[in-house]
Design an enzyme around this catalytic site. Sequence first.
Site, PDB file in Angstrom:
ATOM      1  N   ASN A 149       0.857  -1.189   0.000  1.00 51.61           N
ATOM      2  CA  ASN A 149       0.000   0.000   0.000  1.00 51.61           C
ATOM      3  C   ASN A 149       0.887   1.230   0.000  1.00 51.61           C
ATOM      4  O   ASN A 149       1.307   1.715   1.047  1.00 51.61           O
ATOM      5  CB  ASN A 149      -0.920  -0.004   1.223  1.00 51.61           C
ATOM      6  CG  ASN A 149      -1.953  -1.104   1.139  1.00 51.61           C
ATOM      7  OD1 ASN A 149      -2.928  -0.995   0.391  1.00 51.61           O
ATOM      8  ND2 ASN A 149      -1.713  -2.188   1.857  1.00 51.61           N
ATOM      9  N   GLU A 150       1.187   1.701  -1.193  1.00 53.14           N
ATOM     10  CA  GLU A 150       2.091   2.830  -1.352  1.00 53.14           C
ATOM     11  C   GLU A 150       1.393   4.127  -0.947  1.00 53.14           C
ATOM     12  O   GLU A 150       0.162   4.150  -0.807  1.00 53.14           O
ATOM     13  CB  GLU A 150       2.541   2.930  -2.813  1.00 53.14           C
ATOM     14  CG  GLU A 150       3.309   1.721  -3.321  1.00 53.14           C
ATOM     15  CD  GLU A 150       4.738   1.636  -2.789  1.00 53.14           C
ATOM     16  OE1 GLU A 150       5.044   2.258  -1.742  1.00 53.14           O
ATOM     17  OE2 GLU A 150       5.558   0.938  -3.409  1.00 53.14           O
ATOM     18  N   PRO A 151       2.156   5.212  -0.744  1.00 49.95           N
ATOM     19  CA  PRO A 151       1.538   6.495  -0.438  1.00 49.95           C
ATOM     20  C   PRO A 151       0.406   6.786  -1.426  1.00 49.95           C
ATOM     21  O   PRO A 151       0.541   6.556  -2.624  1.00 49.95           O
ATOM     22  CB  PRO A 151       2.692   7.486  -0.624  1.00 49.95           C
ATOM     23  CG  PRO A 151       3.905   6.685  -0.290  1.00 49.95           C
ATOM     24  CD  PRO A 151       3.629   5.291  -0.770  1.00 49.95           C
TER      25      PRO A 151
END
Length: 645
Positions: A161-163
């Site tokens: 879950n990237e920025p």
Amino acid sequence: MNSYTPESQQRERIPTEICSDAEAGCLRLAGEIAALIRKNDKAGRSTVLGLATGSTPVRLYRQLIRLHREEGLSFRRVITFNLDEYYGLPRTHPESYWRFMHEQLFNHIDIPPENVNVPDGTVPRGEVFESCRKYEQKIRDAGGLDLQVLGIGRTGHVGFNEPGSGRDSRTRLVTLDNLTRRDAARDFLGEANVPHHAITMGVGTILEAREIVLLAWGEAKARVLAAAVEQPPADSLPASFLQGHPAVRFLVDAAAASELTRVKHPWLVGSVDWTPALARRAVVWLAQQVRKPVLKLLEEHYSEHGMAELLIEQGPAYQLNIRIFNELQHTITGWPGGKPNADDTHRPERAAPHPKRVVVFSPEPSDDVLGMGGTLRRLVEQGHEVTIIYQTSGNLAVPDEEAAMATDLMLELSRSASGQPAGAEFARKVHGQLGAKAAYDSDPDEIRRLKGLIRRGEARAALKICTVEPGQIRFADLPFYEKGRYRQFRIGDADVAAVVALLRELKPHQVFATGELDDPNSVAGICFEIIRQALAVTRADAWTKDCRVWLYRSPAKEWETAEIEMAVPLSPRELAWKIQAIYHHKSQRSQSPVGADLQEAWQQAEMRNRATAKIYDQLGLAEYEAIEAFRRLPAEGSQRRPAGR
Ligand code: GLP
């Protein structure tokens, strides 16, 4: 937090425990997991675990395997769900998380294969949505996650879950961040090989676990960890969403905790024991806060920044300012090996003996020049007997293209010469192997040997700039590395024995080493641990009485200014030489065009050394072009940093 929170942890929005080291943290968590499994077994329930990949949980899995083997812990009723998987990789790919989990854990315990769940990275695009939906349904059907184990990426990602990932995000296909892909580049033998997409459980999925434990080791995680723990939750830092969870904990080591307020600026969160080291740290911080040189700090600056107590104990301000100024001043030296025949009362290194026998350990070729290229040159120029020891060959970090270029060159040579040079047969073999290699196959011994030789060549060329003679270079090729792969390295007796033998042969007066604050599973972290163990073995040797151990850093991170014990200024010329030396480590340059935010190693090193000089200048000391900084290895058993309360 429901329970009582000590004053020093008031800023922490997630209960965070600083473990003595990664091993201790993993041992504890493994014990807790075992207790949970046994409790559920007794009640006739299955245990549902959410698992993570990466270096971080490797020691946890080794502990679980040990509990299974030695204490009969059974995983027959355990069901696991992994967080994520690269999209597009077959399960058999060496870097697929499916394979990682089997190699690191599942193959060594009695978990039934049907209880293992890893998101499927091979489903066609059109079916991804349905496949993700089913994954979530399966978690629910199993009764939901009892415990989710997490690591944290340098972007602040959990799972993938990237920025930008929302708090309510679910299992889905995502695009990987540039920094994440670069961090994975080594595993994939080059950034260009790293997939661009992955399937990950969503933040919302993770938050549904009944209990969450996030692990973090090494200073590379320090900044993002502190933000996740202390900053308000935000999309830009998905790990911060864990703050809302009723049963979340972080287990971290001292290096990963180093940016937490209670560790970095403890005086801001309660009363402290003003040791000289802490006073120095606070004064340097204050000077930077109010943008004044140390000698211009006033009483009111102290009192306005929570440091009135320090003044009462060690003031008045001007006197304290002068003391700290002198301490900082005394860290600066152009004589890293000590200045012969000089009064050394206030010098970082002792004058005698001169010249000294100096050993520089470098985890891989290039760490030495990156961390201390300028100092290295000085040591040689000032007449010391310098030996560089490359602990590993570094062959895993050489892209195939480099090896192919080298074999081409060797083949060309063999064609142009009259007789066949001895290397021709070897070159032909490697050339064939490189041609036959499927993407991501692991390298056969010959390719690794050639890649190791490439790094040797680069190291010799780089050290030439630092005026080190070829006879002064040792390539230790430690077995843990030559026989290992990333994330699967294990220290063996032979590794420690090799370093012990070198130390006993060279009997150094000075040792330079690095990796103390790195991830303990990284090459640098392991290389440091080997040196630590070798120093413990040799502790009673006579030469150790007259030996100082200095630590240098990777260009990615400098020592905290107040922690620096030796600052070696570099002239503009010396900085240029250093960059030139780093430049010779050609195989280590980025393999794909880098974005504006990502820098090459030599750029990082230059920036870092200039930045350190700038800080010394701003503190009112002296204006140098660049500075390389060191600190001494604290004595065995002593705490580097106050771990907070
Ligand atoms: C990886 C994984 C994460 C992991 C993180 C940190 O890309 N998808 O689940 O926590 O990045 O990796 P490491 O533990 O190797 O530092």
